[in-house]
Design a protein around this motif. Structure first.
Motif, mmCIF file in Angstrom:
data_model
loop_
_atom_site.group_PDB
_atom_site.id
_atom_site.type_symbol
_atom_site.label_atom_id
_atom_site.label_comp_id
_atom_site.label_asym_id
_atom_site.label_seq_id
_atom_site.Cartn_x
_atom_site.Cartn_y
_atom_site.Cartn_z
ATOM 1 N N LYS A 149 0.833 -1.205 0.000
ATOM 2 C CA LYS A 149 0.000 0.000 0.000
ATOM 3 C C LYS A 149 0.869 1.257 0.000
ATOM 4 N N GLN A 150 1.956 1.212 0.750
ATOM 5 C CA GLN A 150 2.875 2.348 0.812
ATOM 6 C C GLN A 150 3.520 2.590 -0.556
ATOM 7 N N VAL A 151 3.903 1.502 -1.221
ATOM 8 C CA VAL A 151 4.533 1.602 -2.545
ATOM 9 C C VAL A 151 3.548 2.176 -3.564
ATOM 10 N N VAL A 152 2.308 1.697 -3.549
ATOM 11 C CA VAL A 152 1.294 2.178 -4.487
ATOM 12 C C VAL A 152 1.010 3.655 -4.246
ATOM 13 N N ASP A 153 0.926 4.047 -2.988
ATOM 14 C CA ASP A 153 0.675 5.451 -2.655
ATOM 15 C C ASP A 153 1.803 6.338 -3.196
ATOM 16 N N LEU A 154 3.041 5.893 -3.026
ATOM 17 C CA LEU A 154 4.194 6.653 -3.521
ATOM 18 C C LEU A 154 4.172 6.728 -5.051
ATOM 19 N N ALA A 155 3.827 5.611 -5.697
ATOM 20 C CA ALA A 155 3.780 5.574 -7.167
ATOM 21 C C ALA A 155 2.706 6.508 -7.708
ATOM 22 N N ARG A 156 1.546 6.548 -7.049
ATOM 23 C CA ARG A 156 0.469 7.449 -7.495
ATOM 24 C C ARG A 156 0.887 8.916 -7.360
ATOM 25 N N LYS A 157 1.594 9.234 -6.276
ATOM 26 C CA LYS A 157 2.071 10.605 -6.104
ATOM 27 C C LYS A 157 3.081 10.961 -7.199
ATOM 28 N N ALA A 158 3.972 10.014 -7.500
ATOM 29 C CA ALA A 158 4.968 10.248 -8.545
ATOM 30 C C ALA A 158 4.306 10.429 -9.910
ATOM 31 N N ALA A 159 3.205 9.697 -10.130
ATOM 32 C CA ALA A 159 2.507 9.764 -11.426
ATOM 33 C C ALA A 159 1.959 11.154 -11.701
ATOM 34 N N ASN A 160 1.644 11.891 -10.650
ATOM 35 C CA ASN A 160 1.082 13.232 -10.815
ATOM 36 C C ASN A 160 2.111 14.287 -11.183
ATOM 37 N N SER A 161 3.371 13.884 -11.286
ATOM 38 C CA SER A 161 4.433 14.807 -11.669
ATOM 39 C C SER A 161 5.099 14.290 -12.941
ATOM 40 N N SER A 162 6.114 15.017 -13.407
ATOM 41 C CA SER A 162 6.893 14.547 -14.563
ATOM 42 C C SER A 162 8.261 14.053 -14.119
ATOM 43 N N ALA A 163 8.434 13.842 -12.809
ATOM 44 C CA ALA A 163 9.730 13.427 -12.273
ATOM 45 C C ALA A 163 10.130 12.050 -12.792
ATOM 46 N N THR A 164 11.431 11.883 -12.982
ATOM 47 C CA THR A 164 11.968 10.579 -13.376
ATOM 48 C C THR A 164 11.841 9.620 -12.200
ATOM 49 N N VAL A 165 11.413 8.396 -12.491
ATOM 50 C CA VAL A 165 11.180 7.392 -11.440
ATOM 51 C C VAL A 165 12.144 6.227 -11.624
ATOM 52 N N MET A 166 12.733 5.780 -10.543
ATOM 53 C CA MET A 166 13.585 4.589 -10.554
ATOM 54 C C MET A 166 12.891 3.485 -9.767
ATOM 55 N N LEU A 167 12.581 2.372 -10.425
ATOM 56 C CA LEU A 167 11.945 1.229 -9.774
ATOM 57 C C LEU A 167 13.019 0.199 -9.428
ATOM 58 N N LEU A 168 13.117 -0.139 -8.168
ATOM 59 C CA LEU A 168 14.125 -1.072 -7.682
ATOM 60 C C LEU A 168 13.435 -2.311 -7.141
ATOM 61 N N GLY A 169 14.092 -3.441 -7.262
ATOM 62 C CA GLY A 169 13.499 -4.658 -6.708
ATOM 63 C C GLY A 169 14.016 -5.899 -7.408
#
Length: 447
Positions: A149-169
């Motif tokens: 849930k924490q990861v999804v919340d962070l991803a949704r916040k990132a989606a609202n911007s144009s910031a570059t996202v790094m997915l790790l795992g």
């Protein structure tokens, strides 16, 4: 199979002449003498295309068209009339017609318009089917675990911007699914989503794939080719396994991230694009930085919003939900009658450590559906590494029921702690009836 066309005209001679022409061109024809008859026929036997006369006594062609669109029917419509005008054509096209043709007409022109209308509708439906398949393939099952849930919340916040996202795992945790969902949650959702796999391609091939090339740039470059960055204009570019990109390409990618422009291979003209960048890796890039195999400046350009996807073993409470999703998915695809997973089988599944994460779980459920008898997946349908109860990973884990009860107990204790032991307030905090909350405390042996 020939396409079915419905001709709607109150003049029998018009229906006959146009029908003969279209039959001669290879189409199957049905006719209607008025708007109401046409609507009834379209409802019971939908045609591939409708040719409507504009002027009819009971219901005009424009009224029929508006009624179809009001009902959500997107069958292509060609309006035909002897009284053409620019205003009338504009009115008809705005109402949703594919084209507007005036009499007298050229039979070859009618055929051309009909074929193009049907071709466009076919392509539209293929795109809709493909989009639905992609949505299903990349469906995100979030689950109930706090980590997810924490990861999804962070991803949704990132989606609202144009910031570059790094997915790790780790491999198999669903990084591409997350990348696609970030794209779909963003304002760019109606623009392209382009994947660039950084593994397995040579530096030259990856550079051409990424930036495109000019004619004659290298042997075999017979014509200009646009790269994926250019084709993704306005959308999202996903760099999968970015940690494996060559040092030479790292420098070019860094320049692109800084300036949002590049040159095609063999070209001298700078091309500017507006794209969102999402990168993913299963490598520990901070350790790779120490070896010098990955540029530190590029790492910091990519690592604006870092999202670490938890491995499946760290969110075991989501496994049952994922199992049900994959069971429905693969049972439907394979046309097999599977409806549930036996309790013992589920206990073994939850206890397993899943080094291959969600991808491995999906493969195990698909294997069970394909090879099992149904309607229940039993322990016998599971691979031996999971079914064997004496495996180290199984021995170290509590049973599925014990794990669920431990999680429930932790939630109840947290609620009581937050309300200073007030049971009524704790029940309200959890959205439970007080009576049920007291029974739950008793069953979990909470004093």
């Amino acid at each position: 199979m020939s396409e079915q066309i419905l001709i709607v005209d109150d003049e029998p001679s018009n229906r006959k002449i146009l029908g003969q022409e279209l039959v001669h061109k290879g189409f199957t024809i049905d006719t209607a003498a008025g708007g109401k008859e046409a609507l009834a026929k379209i409802e019971t036997a939908p045609p591939d295309l409708v040719i409507l006369d504009y002027m009819m006594p009971d219901m005009s062609g424009l009224d029929v068209l508006k009624e179809l669109r009001k009902k959500g029917n997107d069958t292509p419509v060609i309006m035909i009339t002897a009284y053409g005008s620019v205003e009338r054509a504009v009115e008809v096209m705005k109402a949703g017609a594919y084209d507007f043709i005036t009499r007298p007409f050229d039979p070859d022109h009618i055929e051309l318009v009909v074929r193009k209308a049907i071709e466009r509708q076919t392509l539209k439906r293929e795109v809709e089917v493909l989009s639905e398949e992609i949505r299903d393939r990349y469906h995100l099952v979030t689950g109930e675990s706090p980590k997810m849930k924490q990861v999804v919340d962070l991803a949704r916040k990132a989606a609202n911007s144009s910031a570059t996202v790094m997915l790790l795992g780790e491999s198999g945790t669903g990084k591409e699914i997350f990348a696609r969902n970030i794209h779909n949650w963003s304002e760019r959702k109606d623009r392209p989503f382009t994947t660039i796999n950084c593994v397995g391609l040579s530096k030259e091939l990856l550079e051409s794939e990424l930036f495109g090339h000019e004619q004659g740039a290298f042997t075999g470059a017979h014509q200009r080719k646009k790269g994926k960055l250019e084709l993704a204009q306005g959308g999202t570019v996903f760099f999968d396994e970015i940690g494996d990109i060559s040092p030479e390409l790292q420098a070019k990618l860094l320049r692109f991230l800084q300036e949002r422009e590049f040159e095609r291979v063999g070209g001298v003209t700078s091309i500017s694009v507006d794209v969102r960048v999402i990168a993913a890796t299963n490598r520990d890039l901070e350790n790779v930085l120490k070896t010098g195999a990955f540029r530190e400046d590029l790492y910091h350009r990519l690592n604006v919003v870092a999202i670490r996807l938890p491995p499946l073993r760290e969110r075991r409470e989501d496994i049952a939900l994922l199992c049900q999703y994959f069971l429905r998915k693969y049972a439907t695809e394979a046309h097999r009658n599977f409806t549930e997973i036996a309790d013992e089988a589920m206990e073994r599944i939850v206890a397993y450590d899943w080094p291959g994460n969600v991808r491995e779980l999906a493969n195990v459920i698909e294997r069970a559906v394909v090879l099992g008898a149904g309607p229940t997946i039993t322990v016998d349908e599971l691979p031996s590494r999971i079914a064997d109860p004496i495996s180290p990973s199984y021995r170290a884990m509590p049973s599925y029921r014990e794990g669920v009860n431990a999680a429930r107990k932790e939630i109840v204790l947290k609620a009581l702690s937050r309300t200073q032991g007030n049971r009524s307030a704790a029940a309200k905090l959890l959205g439970l009836e007080s009576k049920y909350f007291l029974k739950l405390m008793k069953s979990l042996q909470i004093e």
